[in-house]
Design a protein around this motif. Structure first.
Motif, PDB file in Angstrom:
ATOM      1  N   ILE A   1       0.369  13.751   4.536  1.00  0.00           N
ATOM      2  CA  ILE A   1       0.794  13.040   3.497  1.00  0.00           C
ATOM      3  C   ILE A   1       2.246  12.621   4.568  1.00  0.00           C
ATOM      4  O   ILE A   1       2.949  13.342   4.805  1.00  0.00           O
ATOM      5  N   PRO A   2       2.709  11.545   4.245  1.00  0.00           N
ATOM      6  CA  PRO A   2       3.729  11.386   5.235  1.00  0.00           C
ATOM      7  C   PRO A   2       4.927  11.130   5.241  1.00  0.00           C
ATOM      8  O   PRO A   2       5.515  11.622   3.674  1.00  0.00           O
ATOM      9  N   ALA A   3       5.968  11.130   5.925  1.00  0.00           N
ATOM     10  CA  ALA A   3       7.033  12.431   5.346  1.00  0.00           C
ATOM     11  C   ALA A   3       8.107  11.517   4.475  1.00  0.00           C
ATOM     12  O   ALA A   3       8.605  11.759   4.090  1.00  0.00           O
ATOM     13  N   ASP A   4       8.135  10.529   4.505  1.00  0.00           N
ATOM     14  CA  ASP A   4       8.935   9.807   3.336  1.00  0.00           C
ATOM     15  C   ASP A   4       7.871  10.036   1.902  1.00  0.00           C
ATOM     16  O   ASP A   4       8.760   9.174   1.069  1.00  0.00           O
ATOM     17  N   VAL A   5       7.178   9.955   2.211  1.00  0.00           N
ATOM     18  CA  VAL A   5       6.373  10.338   0.419  1.00  0.00           C
ATOM     19  C   VAL A   5       6.660  11.986   0.251  1.00  0.00           C
ATOM     20  O   VAL A   5       6.223  12.804   0.680  1.00  0.00           O
ATOM     21  N   LYS A   6       7.959  11.982  -1.021  1.00  0.00           N
ATOM     22  CA  LYS A   6       8.239  13.314  -1.937  1.00  0.00           C
ATOM     23  C   LYS A   6       7.127  13.713  -3.161  1.00  0.00           C
ATOM     24  O   LYS A   6       6.604  12.477  -3.570  1.00  0.00           O
ATOM     25  N   PRO A   7       6.910  14.569  -3.956  1.00  0.00           N
ATOM     26  CA  PRO A   7       6.201  15.240  -4.530  1.00  0.00           C
ATOM     27  C   PRO A   7       6.869  14.879  -6.417  1.00  0.00           C
ATOM     28  O   PRO A   7       8.169  13.917  -5.970  1.00  0.00           O
ATOM     29  N   PRO A   8       5.562  13.653  -6.223  1.00  0.00           N
ATOM     30  CA  PRO A   8       5.904  12.582  -7.583  1.00  0.00           C
ATOM     31  C   PRO A   8       6.438  13.262  -9.162  1.00  0.00           C
ATOM     32  O   PRO A   8       6.104  13.225  -9.831  1.00  0.00           O
ATOM     33  N   ILE A   9       7.779  13.917  -8.612  1.00  0.00           N
ATOM     34  CA  ILE A   9       8.063  14.845 -10.235  1.00  0.00           C
ATOM     35  C   ILE A   9       8.442  14.361 -10.888  1.00  0.00           C
ATOM     36  O   ILE A   9       8.911  13.561 -11.197  1.00  0.00           O
ATOM     37  N   LYS A  10       7.988  14.966 -12.601  1.00  0.00           N
ATOM     38  CA  LYS A  10       8.386  14.322 -13.561  1.00  0.00           C
ATOM     39  C   LYS A  10       9.073  14.879 -14.179  1.00  0.00           C
ATOM     40  O   LYS A  10      10.039  15.872 -14.555  1.00  0.00           O
ATOM     41  N   PRO A  11       9.770  13.831 -15.069  1.00  0.00           N
ATOM     42  CA  PRO A  11      11.208  14.882 -14.958  1.00  0.00           C
ATOM     43  C   PRO A  11      10.632  15.220 -16.846  1.00  0.00           C
ATOM     44  O   PRO A  11       9.370  15.395 -17.683  1.00  0.00           O
ATOM     45  N   ARG A  12      11.839  16.147 -17.096  1.00  0.00           N
ATOM     46  CA  ARG A  12      10.811  17.498 -18.424  1.00  0.00           C
ATOM     47  C   ARG A  12      11.489  16.870 -19.722  1.00  0.00           C
ATOM     48  O   ARG A  12      12.455  16.048 -19.962  1.00  0.00           O
TER      49      ARG A  12
ATOM     50  N   ILE B   1       0.826  -1.273   0.098  1.00  0.00           N
ATOM     51  CA  ILE B   1       0.170  -0.180  -0.297  1.00  0.00           C
ATOM     52  C   ILE B   1       0.545   1.756   0.178  1.00  0.00           C
ATOM     53  O   ILE B   1       1.899   1.374   0.688  1.00  0.00           O
ATOM     54  N   SER B   2       0.951   2.614  -0.510  1.00  0.00           N
ATOM     55  CA  SER B   2       1.259   3.352  -1.035  1.00  0.00           C
ATOM     56  C   SER B   2       0.175   4.410  -0.917  1.00  0.00           C
ATOM     57  O   SER B   2      -0.624   4.966  -2.112  1.00  0.00           O
ATOM     58  N   ILE B   3       0.448   5.655  -0.355  1.00  0.00           N
ATOM     59  CA  ILE B   3       0.080   6.803  -0.194  1.00  0.00           C
ATOM     60  C   ILE B   3       0.689   7.950  -1.227  1.00  0.00           C
ATOM     61  O   ILE B   3       2.034   8.222  -1.368  1.00  0.00           O
ATOM     62  N   MET B   4      -0.355   7.808  -2.337  1.00  0.00           N
ATOM     63  CA  MET B   4       0.506   8.567  -3.626  1.00  0.00           C
ATOM     64  C   MET B   4       0.158  10.380  -3.077  1.00  0.00           C
ATOM     65  O   MET B   4       1.662  11.266  -3.762  1.00  0.00           O
ATOM     66  N   SER B   5      -0.774  10.661  -2.668  1.00  0.00           N
ATOM     67  CA  SER B   5      -0.849  12.347  -2.237  1.00  0.00           C
ATOM     68  C   SER B   5      -2.122  12.458  -1.862  1.00  0.00           C
ATOM     69  O   SER B   5      -2.706  11.399  -1.288  1.00  0.00           O
ATOM     70  N   ALA B   6      -2.087  13.443  -0.676  1.00  0.00           N
ATOM     71  CA  ALA B   6      -3.274  14.254   0.052  1.00  0.00           C
ATOM     72  C   ALA B   6      -3.328  15.196   0.231  1.00  0.00           C
ATOM     73  O   ALA B   6      -2.498  16.467   0.176  1.00  0.00           O
ATOM     74  N   VAL B   7      -4.155  15.380   0.569  1.00  0.00           N
ATOM     75  CA  VAL B   7      -5.096  16.930   0.846  1.00  0.00           C
ATOM     76  C   VAL B   7      -6.123  16.882   2.281  1.00  0.00           C
ATOM     77  O   VAL B   7      -6.604  16.202   2.458  1.00  0.00           O
TER      78      VAL B   7
END
Ligand SMILES: [Zn+2]
Length: 476
Positions: free
Chosen positions: A460-471, A290-296
């Motif tokens: 958002i859990p502390a270990d979840v980083k923004p899922p940035i995408k390459p240019r 289970i992984s949290i992708m994002s949360a608001v």
């Protein structure tokens, strides 16, 4: 001349290049965290207008901040420019016709959202220069509002730590102060892993991950009866395991969106959904990760700022739509059912009006409709600093959110009028806060009382980083 009239003139003086900016962003629809060309357009405009620019806000390459003015209170004006997948649509027509089949499109109007916010920030910067008043305005170009929760990551990274007040808006069918009723929302992925096998020759050796997803969905659907009535749960298959029915699917993935009235309620629901997933894994002898992708979070209101913004909306009056705007909106309405139009009035809380394709009125303050709501990452900013949002009419009454009809109307003359109107409302409210210390003090007191009752925790859990995408190469 009142401050607001001066600021409105400053908005009008620069409306054209910002309408053009909105149209350019409409024409380069980019989804969550891939907004490299769109943010490039915003950075170019910030440079042209003489802002001090910080790129890569919170380590997100498609986020930007531009500041103008010196000293005084710091007013953040929040913009967005992300598009939605699958909502490609030609402009200024009233039939579904994608520019590119299956392509992205501005089906939530964020092309206007960002451009109007940047126009408002520019006008406030010009006003500060003209009046010599102490005060700073910051335009925040925020990516990935749709499902990416970029503002929550930006709050977590401290981007709003020294901001006094945040102001934003959203394109809408109605002109009003936003009623601050958004839901807290988590996106969570469930990856099930089983064992592949020939579905006819050795079915007893297979363990189906697809069965696990289906049982999980059944379980969650049974839970619906026993959850708060204003909570929402939706799911989408990210991977159904393959296209061969004669193979036992060893891998399957489902994404859940779990929404609730507030943060605490959402965290509770999240745990219940996780238990159901674990139950499905147990039943099928599969494993689940289970992984949290994002949360608001849910949106917090601010009464003094709501009052101040409404005064500006009321003085400015309705968006000045003309007969041609209304004629096009009527064509759009002809593509909708009567239920869509009624629903719009119902959720706004006003009686339906005949022959009113566009909102040629202002929704009275304090009007409360049926809470029929989504989620926004502006909410996390609202837990950090006093925050206020306007809704301004840019499209036909009844237009559903996230629809081809919104993309179609996104660069019509009515859209331009709505976004300039929104810029005037935001800029005038910013100027009120800068000019009136007591308003700022009241806004802060109101905010403090709300967050003291239930302190903010980043969803958002502390270990979840923004899922940035390459240019992408094309945008380099
Ligand atoms: Zn939106």
């Amino acid at each position: 001349m009142q401050n607001s009239e001066i600021i409105w003139e400053l908005v009008d003086a620069k409306r054209q290049p910002f309408e053009a900016l909105s149209d350019r962003v409409w024409g380069m629809p980019e989804i969550a965290y891939t907004e490299y060309r769109s943010v490039g357009e915003h950075i170019a405009m910030l440079k042209e207008q003489g802002f001090r620019i910080t790129e890569n806000v919170a380590g997100i390459p498609t986020a930007v901040m531009g500041e103008g003015g010196e000293g005084g209170p710091v007013i953040a004006i929040l913009g967005e420019y992300d598009a939605l997948p699958g909502l490609s649509q030609e402009a200024n027509i009233a039939e579904p016709k994608p520019v590119e089949a299956g392509g992205h499109g501005h089906g939530c109007g964020h092309n206007m959202l960002g451009s109007a916010a940047l126009l408002a920030a520019t006008a406030v910067k010009d006003w500060l220069a003209k009046t010599g008043r102490p005060g700073r305005v910051r335009y925040f170009g925020c990516p990935a509002e749709e499902g990416g929760a970029a503002k929550a990551f930006m709050v977590r990274a401290g981007a709003f730590d020294d901001v006094d007040v945040a102001i934003s808006w959203h394109p809408s069918s109605m002109t009003k102060v936003d009623d601050a009723m958004s839901l807290a929302n988590t996106r969570m992925d469930f990856q099930f892993t089983g064992r592949a096998s020939h579905a006819a020759a050795a079915p007893h050796l297979g363990r189906s991950a697809l069965d696990a997803v289906e049982l999980m969905n059944v379980g969650v659907n049974y839970m619906r009866e026993h959850m708060p009535s204003d909570a929402r749960i939706h799911y989408a298959y990210l991977d159904a395991g393959g296209i061969a029915p004669n193979v036992v699917q060893a891998s399957a993935k489902v994404r859940y969106a779990i929404r609730a009235r507030d943060l605490a309620g959402m965290l509770e629901l999240n745990e219940r959904v996780k238990k159901i997933a674990e139950g499905a894994a147990l039943m099928t002898e599969t494993a689940v990760s289970i992984s949290i992708m994002s949360a608001v979070s849910n949106m917090l209101g601010n009464t003094p700022l709501e009052d101040a913004m409404f005064k500006n909306i009321d003085r400015l009056g309705p968006v000045p739509f003309d007969a041609a705007d209304k004629a096009y909106a009527a064509k759009i309405q002809a593509t909708l059912g009567p239920a869509d139009i009624l629903n719009d009035y119902r959720k706004t809380g006003i009686a339906p009006r005949e022959n009113t394709p566009l909102c040629d009125f202002v929704v009275p303050q304090g009007t409360r409709g049926v809470p029929m709501i989504g989620s926004t990452d502006v909410a996390d900013v609202s837990w950090k600093v006093p925050t206020i949002q306007a809704r301004v009419a840019t499209h036909a009454i009844g237009t559903p959110g996230h629809s081809w009809q919104i993309t179609a109307q996104g660069k019509a003359p009515a859209a331009h009028k709505g976004m300039v109107h929104a810029a005037k409302i935001m800029a005038a409210t910013a100027v009120d806060v800068i000019s009136d210390e007591t308003l700022l003090a009241r806004a802060k007191k109101d905010h403090q009382e709300r967050v003291t009752r239930t302190p903010y925790v980043c969803p958002i859990p502390a270990d979840v980083k923004p899922p940035i995408k390459p240019r992408p190469a094309a945008a380099a």
